[in-house]
Write a protein that holds these residues in place. Structure first.
Motif, PDB file in Angstrom:
ATOM      1  N   THR A 147       2.541 -20.472 -48.679  1.00 19.23           N
ATOM      2  CA  THR A 147       2.835 -21.623 -47.024  1.00 19.23           C
ATOM      3  C   THR A 147       2.098 -23.049 -48.557  1.00 19.23           C
ATOM      4  OG1 THR A 147       3.013 -19.789 -45.555  1.00 19.23           O
ATOM      5  CG2 THR A 147       2.670 -22.614 -45.350  1.00 19.23           C
TER       6      THR A 147
ATOM      7  N   PRO B 122       5.836 -21.646 -43.836  1.00 21.35           N
ATOM      8  CA  PRO B 122       5.600 -20.635 -43.018  1.00 21.35           C
ATOM      9  C   PRO B 122       6.338 -19.446 -42.825  1.00 21.35           C
ATOM     10  CG  PRO B 122       4.205 -22.567 -41.997  1.00 21.35           C
ATOM     11  CD  PRO B 122       5.190 -23.508 -42.704  1.00 21.35           C
TER      12      PRO B 122
ATOM     13  N   VAL C 207       7.468 -12.576 -47.880  1.00 17.63           N
ATOM     14  CA  VAL C 207       6.318 -11.604 -48.324  1.00 17.63           C
ATOM     15  C   VAL C 207       7.620 -10.415 -47.881  1.00 17.63           C
ATOM     16  CG1 VAL C 207       4.217 -10.976 -47.479  1.00 17.63           C
ATOM     17  CG2 VAL C 207       4.708 -12.894 -48.339  1.00 17.63           C
TER      18      VAL C 207
ATOM     19  N   THR D   8       0.552 -14.590 -46.843  1.00 23.14           N
ATOM     20  CA  THR D   8       1.323 -16.256 -46.440  1.00 23.14           C
ATOM     21  C   THR D   8       1.210 -17.277 -46.968  1.00 23.14           C
ATOM     22  OG1 THR D   8       2.838 -14.238 -44.963  1.00 23.14           O
ATOM     23  CG2 THR D   8       3.688 -16.384 -44.534  1.00 23.14           C
TER      24      THR D   8
ATOM     25  N   ALA E 283      -1.607  -9.351 -45.417  1.00 24.68           N
ATOM     26  CA  ALA E 283      -0.809 -10.040 -45.499  1.00 24.68           C
ATOM     27  C   ALA E 283      -0.258 -11.179 -45.075  1.00 24.68           C
ATOM     28  CB  ALA E 283       1.099  -9.289 -44.854  1.00 24.68           C
ATOM     29  N   THR E 284      -1.237 -11.612 -43.748  1.00 27.90           N
ATOM     30  CA  THR E 284      -1.358 -12.927 -43.707  1.00 27.90           C
ATOM     31  C   THR E 284      -1.564 -13.933 -44.370  1.00 27.90           C
ATOM     32  OG1 THR E 284      -1.108 -12.095 -40.951  1.00 27.90           O
ATOM     33  CG2 THR E 284      -1.760 -14.887 -40.501  1.00 27.90           C
TER      34      THR E 284
ATOM     35  N   ALA F 269       7.550 -18.694 -47.130  1.00 22.41           N
ATOM     36  CA  ALA F 269       6.645 -17.615 -46.749  1.00 22.41           C
ATOM     37  C   ALA F 269       6.722 -16.595 -46.400  1.00 22.41           C
ATOM     38  CB  ALA F 269       5.329 -18.460 -47.329  1.00 22.41           C
ATOM     39  N   ALA F 270       7.454 -16.621 -45.180  1.00 23.35           N
ATOM     40  CA  ALA F 270       6.311 -15.124 -44.048  1.00 23.35           C
ATOM     41  C   ALA F 270       8.086 -14.453 -44.693  1.00 23.35           C
ATOM     42  CB  ALA F 270       6.590 -14.998 -42.975  1.00 23.35           C
TER      43      ALA F 270
END
Length: 90
Positions: free
Chosen positions: A78, A15, A22, A74, A70-71, A18-19
């Motif tokens: 992930t 995570p 982004v 992500t 956006a979450t 991936a964050a």
């Protein structure tokens, strides 16, 4: 399937990776919109509106985005990282 330390670290940090991906992508798009004084629209995620001051002053960037989208992006990024960590051979 054996769980090595490297696989475990990749699963736990997926995570975060991936964050970071982004965030970097969205920051690069913000720079492009600001420098080109244009509008970049990614549906449901973000709209960047860049403008230049007509008198030769500074630049203005207006950001209209969705934290939920956006979450979600992500989270979508992930899962392939976790799958790679779990299912690729050593």
């Amino acid at each position: 399937m054996r769980f090595s330390a490297g696989r475990l670290i990749l699963v736990v940090l997926s995570p975060v990776i991936a964050a970071g991906f982004v965030a970097i992508l969205l920051m690069l798009l913000a720079v492009v919109a600001t420098e080109m004084a244009t509008t970049i629209d990614i549906p449901y995620l973000v709209t960047y509106t860049g403008t230049k001051d007509p008198t030769g002053g500074g630049r203005i960037l207006v950001i209209d985005g969705s934290w939920a989208a956006a979450t979600a992006l992500t989270g979508i990024l992930t899962f392939p990282l976790i799958a790679l960590a779990l299912f690729l051979p050593d």
